[in-house]
Motif scaffolding. Structure first.
Motif, PDB file in Angstrom:
ATOM      1  N   ASP A   1       0.810  -1.217   0.000  1.00 33.14           N
ATOM      2  CA  ASP A   1       0.000   0.000   0.000  1.00 33.14           C
ATOM      3  C   ASP A   1       0.846   1.271   0.000  1.00 33.14           C
ATOM      4  O   ASP A   1       0.368   2.333  -0.389  1.00 33.14           O
ATOM      5  CB  ASP A   1      -0.917   0.030   1.233  1.00 33.14           C
ATOM      6  CG  ASP A   1      -1.947  -1.071   1.203  1.00 33.14           C
ATOM      7  OD1 ASP A   1      -2.421  -1.403   0.100  1.00 33.14           O
ATOM      8  OD2 ASP A   1      -2.275  -1.597   2.275  1.00 33.14           O
TER       9      ASP A   1
ATOM     10  N   ARG B   1      -0.184   4.565  -2.176  1.00 25.71           N
ATOM     11  CA  ARG B   1      -0.777   5.655  -1.390  1.00 25.71           C
ATOM     12  C   ARG B   1       0.098   6.903  -1.447  1.00 25.71           C
ATOM     13  O   ARG B   1      -0.420   8.025  -1.500  1.00 25.71           O
ATOM     14  CB  ARG B   1      -0.996   5.190   0.053  1.00 25.71           C
ATOM     15  CG  ARG B   1      -1.807   6.161   0.865  1.00 25.71           C
ATOM     16  CD  ARG B   1      -3.228   6.281   0.333  1.00 25.71           C
ATOM     17  NE  ARG B   1      -3.997   7.195   1.147  1.00 25.71           N
ATOM     18  CZ  ARG B   1      -4.705   8.212   0.676  1.00 25.71           C
ATOM     19  NH1 ARG B   1      -4.808   8.420  -0.617  1.00 25.71           N
ATOM     20  NH2 ARG B   1      -5.341   9.003   1.489  1.00 25.71           N
TER      21      ARG B   1
ATOM     22  N   GLU C   1      -0.765   8.728  -4.600  1.00 25.86           N
ATOM     23  CA  GLU C   1      -2.075   9.373  -4.477  1.00 25.86           C
ATOM     24  C   GLU C   1      -1.987  10.649  -3.634  1.00 25.86           C
ATOM     25  O   GLU C   1      -2.563  11.682  -3.994  1.00 25.86           O
ATOM     26  CB  GLU C   1      -3.080   8.416  -3.835  1.00 25.86           C
ATOM     27  CG  GLU C   1      -3.460   7.239  -4.689  1.00 25.86           C
ATOM     28  CD  GLU C   1      -4.287   6.204  -3.939  1.00 25.86           C
ATOM     29  OE1 GLU C   1      -4.682   5.217  -4.593  1.00 25.86           O
ATOM     30  OE2 GLU C   1      -4.538   6.345  -2.722  1.00 25.86           O
TER      31      GLU C   1
ATOM     32  N   LEU D   1       0.789   9.149   5.487  1.00 26.15           N
ATOM     33  CA  LEU D   1       1.266   7.909   4.882  1.00 26.15           C
ATOM     34  C   LEU D   1       1.624   6.870   5.938  1.00 26.15           C
ATOM     35  O   LEU D   1       1.219   5.710   5.848  1.00 26.15           O
ATOM     36  CB  LEU D   1       2.479   8.206   3.995  1.00 26.15           C
ATOM     37  CG  LEU D   1       3.037   7.065   3.176  1.00 26.15           C
ATOM     38  CD1 LEU D   1       2.016   6.599   2.146  1.00 26.15           C
ATOM     39  CD2 LEU D   1       4.322   7.502   2.487  1.00 26.15           C
TER      40      LEU D   1
ATOM     41  N   GLU E   1      -1.524   5.610   7.750  1.00 26.98           N
ATOM     42  CA  GLU E   1      -2.398   4.774   6.928  1.00 26.98           C
ATOM     43  C   GLU E   1      -1.753   3.463   6.474  1.00 26.98           C
ATOM     44  O   GLU E   1      -2.470   2.484   6.260  1.00 26.98           O
ATOM     45  CB  GLU E   1      -2.847   5.539   5.683  1.00 26.98           C
ATOM     46  CG  GLU E   1      -3.798   6.663   5.973  1.00 26.98           C
ATOM     47  CD  GLU E   1      -4.245   7.393   4.716  1.00 26.98           C
ATOM     48  OE1 GLU E   1      -3.974   6.911   3.592  1.00 26.98           O
ATOM     49  OE2 GLU E   1      -4.869   8.458   4.856  1.00 26.98           O
ATOM     50  N   THR E   2      -0.439   3.440   6.300  1.00 28.61           N
ATOM     51  CA  THR E   2       0.166   2.260   5.670  1.00 28.61           C
ATOM     52  C   THR E   2       1.270   1.590   6.481  1.00 28.61           C
ATOM     53  O   THR E   2       1.723   0.517   6.105  1.00 28.61           O
ATOM     54  CB  THR E   2       0.754   2.607   4.280  1.00 28.61           C
ATOM     55  OG1 THR E   2       1.882   3.465   4.434  1.00 28.61           O
ATOM     56  CG2 THR E   2      -0.294   3.260   3.391  1.00 28.61           C
TER      57      THR E   2
END
Length: 137
Positions: free
Chosen positions: A39, A43, A46, A73, A76-77
């Motif tokens: 991811d 990500r 993005e 980042l 989230e990942t």
């Protein structure tokens, strides 16, 4: 060198692993996915594209935009959980991705960002042989 010794532990990179003994972080433990997890790059791209051009002159992020991007980042990942993090009164702080992002975005908390990066690099760099040796814990 055995070929198997240079294979990475993709299971830990994707699912995450607890990391202890983070330099200068006392008894803090972090459960993190490895840098380079599936991811992370997607990500990152993005998030960069979503940053207004004014915050990325000459296609370079301003320091503030970079800090915000890294916080989001990692929250989230990368960062999945923590143990041993407490407030100034010693009360444990429960993990949440939202609170993690707040801490990671705070310029005064850069050592915590370094701790998360260190832990994620540890997981990403762990060989498949090392994972077998410690039982994948």
């Amino acid at each position: 060198m055995k070929l198997s010794a240079i294979k990475v532990n993709t299971k830990a990179i994707e699912a995450g692993k607890w990391v202890d003994d983070i330099p200068e972080m006392g008894d803090l433990r972090l459960k993190v996915r490895g840098l380079g997890n599936s991811d992370f790059s997607r990500r990152y791209d993005e998030l960069v594209q979503a940053i207004p051009r004014a915050e990325r002159p000459n296609n370079r992020l301003t320091p503030d935009a970079q800090r915000k991007l890294t916080a989001q980042l990692y929250a989230e990942t990368i960062l999945l959980d923590w143990e041993g993090l407490s407030d100034d009164d010693g009360a444990p702080i429960a993990f949440s991705a939202e609170f993690a992002e707040q801490i990671l975005a705070d310029p005064e908390m850069r050592d915590f960002v370094f701790a998360v990066r260190h832990a994620a690099q540890q997981v990403a760099g762990e060989s498949a042989d090392a994972a077998k040796a410690d039982g994948g814990n």
